[in-house]
Design an enzyme around this catalytic site. Sequence first.
Site, PDB file in Angstrom:
ATOM      1  N   HIS A   7     -62.730  25.523   6.854  1.00 52.50           N
ATOM      2  CA  HIS A   7     -61.762  26.252   7.670  1.00 52.50           C
ATOM      3  C   HIS A   7     -61.070  25.307   8.640  1.00 52.50           C
ATOM      4  CE1 HIS A   7     -60.354  29.542  10.411  1.00 52.50           C
ATOM      5  NE2 HIS A   7     -60.596  28.611  11.332  1.00 52.50           N
ATOM      6  N   GLU A   8     -61.832  24.440   9.301  1.00 54.92           N
ATOM      7  CA  GLU A   8     -61.229  23.517  10.263  1.00 54.92           C
ATOM      8  C   GLU A   8     -60.314  22.509   9.572  1.00 54.92           C
ATOM      9  OE1 GLU A   8     -61.315  24.253  13.251  1.00 54.92           O
ATOM     10  OE2 GLU A   8     -62.874  25.777  13.039  1.00 54.92           O
ATOM     11  N   HIS A  64     -56.996  24.038   9.011  1.00 51.21           N
ATOM     12  CA  HIS A  64     -56.133  23.936  10.192  1.00 51.21           C
ATOM     13  C   HIS A  64     -55.425  22.585  10.223  1.00 51.21           C
ATOM     14  CE1 HIS A  64     -56.709  27.619  12.350  1.00 51.21           C
ATOM     15  NE2 HIS A  64     -58.014  27.482  12.480  1.00 51.21           N
ATOM     16  N   GLU A  83     -55.260  31.817  12.147  1.00 53.50           N
ATOM     17  CA  GLU A  83     -56.662  31.959  11.744  1.00 53.50           C
ATOM     18  C   GLU A  83     -56.783  32.570  10.355  1.00 53.50           C
ATOM     19  OE1 GLU A  83     -59.409  30.749  13.124  1.00 53.50           O
ATOM     20  OE2 GLU A  83     -58.085  29.855  14.614  1.00 53.50           O
TER      21      GLU A  83
END
Length: 328
Positions: free
Chosen positions: A130-131, A134, A202
Site C-alpha cells: 500500500h505504501e 502511494h 487512500e
Amino acid sequence: MNYLKTAILLAGLTALFMGVGYLIGGRSGATIAFLVAAAMNLFSYWNADRMVLSMTGAHEVDERTAPEFVAMVRELSQRAGLPMPRVYLIDDPQPNAFATGRNPENAAVAATTGLLNMLSREEIAGVMAHELAHVQNRDTLIMTITATIAGAISMLAQFGMFFGGGNRENNGGLGIVGSLLMVIVAPIAAMLVQMAISRTREYAADRRGAEICGRPVWLASALAKIDNAAHQIPNEAAERNPAVAHMFIINPLSGERMDNLFSTHPATANRIAALERFAAQAGGGWGSGGGTGGGWSGGRAAAARPERPVPRSGPWGGGGAPRRGPWG
C-alpha cells in the site's frame, strides 16, 4: 476519476488560498499569497521527506539491521517496478506505516515497531505494498502540497485577524465579513479539502497495493488489525505532530467510524469492502499489474479475522516452516 477529483480539489484549495490573500490585501494580496504558496511548496518539495521522518522519530535501517523487512520491501518494489526506497523504522507500539518523498527516485517508507510485532508477514507485505502504491501514484508529493497550502491558509487567516482583517479597498461592512471568513471559514474549508484529497488517495493506494502484493486479503486483514489497535494504543509522535496524521495508512490519532467530513481517512470497513469488490471483479487473474496470479477467498470474515494467512499463499511463502513471527 480519482485523479480528476484530486486535481479539482487541489485547484479549489489554491483558489481558497488566493481568496484569503485577496480579502487581506486585494489584488496585490492575492498575488503575494500565490508567491508565498509557491515558495512554501518549493521548500516542501525538497525537504518534506526529511521533515516528516524527523517529526516521527524514524531511523533508517538496512540489510544488516533489519534484513527480512528490507528484503520484503525490496521484493515488493521490484514487483511494482519501482526503485528501492529508503527504509525506516519508528519505535512506537502502535502498528502503522507511511511513505514520503517527492518522487519514486527519492522515496522512503517507514513502519512502526508495533507493525512488525503485531502483524503477520503477509499482512506486513500488504501494508508495505500500500505504501509503495502511494509512492508509485506520487501521492506523497500531492499530500505534501495540500498540507503546505492548508497550513498557509491558516497562517494567513491568523495574519489577517492580527492586523484587523478585511480588504481596505472595500467598504467597512465587507471588511468585517472578510475578517470573519478568514478567521472561521477559510481554515475549516482548507481542512475539509485536505481531508477529502487524503481519502481519495487512500482508496487508490489500497487497490494498487492489492495488485502489488497479489492478495487483497492480506491488506484487508492488516487494515482491520491496525484500526483496532489505533483505538487502544496511542502514537506519541503523531500526538505531538498531528499534521502528519494523514500520511499514515490508518489515522493514528482517532480512527473515525465513518467517512465524515472531519476524517483524514476513509472508514476501515469501507476500505475492506472496496478490496472485496476489487477481488471479486479481478476473479482468478490480476492481469499485468504486478500481481501473483490466483484469486483469494474468505470475504469480509477472512479480512477481519486476526489469524495469519497460509504461508504458501503468495510471494512470502515459506513452504510450511514454523511461524514464530516474521522477524525472528
